[in-house]
Design a protein around this motif. Structure first.
Motif, mmCIF file in Angstrom:
data_model
loop_
_atom_site.group_PDB
_atom_site.id
_atom_site.type_symbol
_atom_site.label_atom_id
_atom_site.label_comp_id
_atom_site.label_asym_id
_atom_site.label_seq_id
_atom_site.Cartn_x
_atom_site.Cartn_y
_atom_site.Cartn_z
ATOM 1 N N LYS A 85 -18.700 27.150 24.901
ATOM 2 C CA LYS A 85 -18.414 28.067 23.665
ATOM 3 C C LYS A 85 -17.159 27.749 23.296
ATOM 4 O O LYS A 85 -16.164 27.449 23.819
ATOM 5 N N PRO A 86 -16.828 28.209 21.711
ATOM 6 C CA PRO A 86 -15.608 28.127 21.205
ATOM 7 C C PRO A 86 -14.626 28.731 21.643
ATOM 8 O O PRO A 86 -13.525 28.369 21.929
ATOM 9 N N GLU A 87 -14.819 30.072 22.540
ATOM 10 C CA GLU A 87 -13.996 30.639 22.920
ATOM 11 C C GLU A 87 -13.466 30.013 24.572
ATOM 12 O O GLU A 87 -12.516 30.691 24.975
ATOM 13 N N ASP A 88 -13.959 28.939 24.563
ATOM 14 C CA ASP A 88 -13.618 28.297 25.904
ATOM 15 C C ASP A 88 -12.426 27.308 25.598
ATOM 16 O O ASP A 88 -11.712 26.575 26.308
ATOM 17 N N THR A 89 -12.015 27.242 24.171
ATOM 18 C CA THR A 89 -10.948 26.435 23.635
ATOM 19 C C THR A 89 -9.737 26.670 24.343
ATOM 20 O O THR A 89 -9.363 27.912 24.226
ATOM 21 N N ALA A 90 -8.847 25.771 24.812
ATOM 22 C CA ALA A 90 -7.623 26.181 25.580
ATOM 23 C C ALA A 90 -7.199 25.093 26.171
ATOM 24 O O ALA A 90 -7.782 23.945 26.217
ATOM 25 N N VAL A 91 -6.028 24.945 26.346
ATOM 26 C CA VAL A 91 -5.402 24.008 27.391
ATOM 27 C C VAL A 91 -5.670 24.377 28.854
ATOM 28 O O VAL A 91 -5.398 25.533 29.301
ATOM 29 N N TYR A 92 -6.424 23.597 29.551
ATOM 30 C CA TYR A 92 -6.603 23.697 30.928
ATOM 31 C C TYR A 92 -5.628 23.054 32.015
ATOM 32 O O TYR A 92 -5.413 21.924 31.716
ATOM 33 N N HIS A 93 -5.277 23.758 32.869
ATOM 34 C CA HIS A 93 -4.115 23.197 33.791
ATOM 35 C C HIS A 93 -4.631 23.495 35.174
ATOM 36 O O HIS A 93 -5.434 24.472 35.484
ATOM 37 N N CYS A 94 -4.445 22.517 35.885
ATOM 38 C CA CYS A 94 -4.526 22.687 37.408
ATOM 39 C C CYS A 94 -3.529 23.267 38.249
ATOM 40 O O CYS A 94 -2.183 22.693 37.759
ATOM 41 N N ASN A 95 -3.782 24.014 39.140
ATOM 42 C CA ASN A 95 -2.543 24.611 40.079
ATOM 43 C C ASN A 95 -2.999 24.315 41.624
ATOM 44 O O ASN A 95 -4.420 24.465 41.848
ATOM 45 N N GLY A 96 -2.060 23.994 42.412
ATOM 46 C CA GLY A 96 -2.319 24.007 43.584
ATOM 47 C C GLY A 96 -1.460 24.759 44.615
ATOM 48 O O GLY A 96 -0.029 25.021 44.101
ATOM 49 N N ALA A 97 -1.857 25.505 45.454
ATOM 50 C CA ALA A 97 -0.931 26.535 46.199
ATOM 51 C C ALA A 97 -1.220 26.488 47.863
ATOM 52 O O ALA A 97 -2.229 26.260 47.879
ATOM 53 N N ASN A 98 -0.194 26.444 48.642
ATOM 54 C CA ASN A 98 -0.523 26.563 50.222
ATOM 55 C C ASN A 98 -0.236 27.885 50.870
ATOM 56 O O ASN A 98 0.672 28.867 49.749
#
Length: 115
Positions: A85-98
């Motif tokens: 959807k248009p509202e999914d427009t964004a910069v997508y980041h992955c993140n890892g945490a332990n």
């Protein structure tokens, strides 16, 4: 440590994209992996999580449309995004945490949903 996202781009509403995040320098299988997104003028939002044993969780806004998965042998986490959807427009980041509290971020990949 590096997390490198790929797979973003421009897609029409209703289309699909698959994001990938390749990790290096960490013991990938011990990390919880997350996808976040940030749209212009909005706060960063947690989109999806996959734990080290494969359990998943999603934001209400993407449930039923997005699927997070991981391949521990390839040190990679994926985000399959359908029915965009248009509202999914964004910069997508992955993140890892332990469990020790170590956290790492990728540089982000732009997703634009527009006709």
């Amino acid at each position: 440590v590096q997390l490198v996202e790929s797979g973003g781009g421009l897609v029409q509403p209703g289309g699909s994209l698959r994001l990938s995040c390749a990790a290096s320098g960490i013991i990938f299988s011990t990390y919880v992996m997350n996808w976040y997104r940030q749209a212009p003028g909005k706060q960063r939002e947690l989109v999806a999580t996959v734990t080290s044993n494969g359990n998943t969780n999603y934001a209400d806004s993407v449930k039923g449309r997005f699927t997070i998965s991981r391949d521990n042998a390839k040190y990679t986490v994926y985000l399959q995004m359908n029915s965009l959807k248009p509202e999914d427009t964004a910069v997508y980041h992955c993140n890892g945490a332990n469990l020790r509290g170590d956290k790492y971020w990728g540089q982000g990949t732009q997703v634009t949903v527009s006709s």
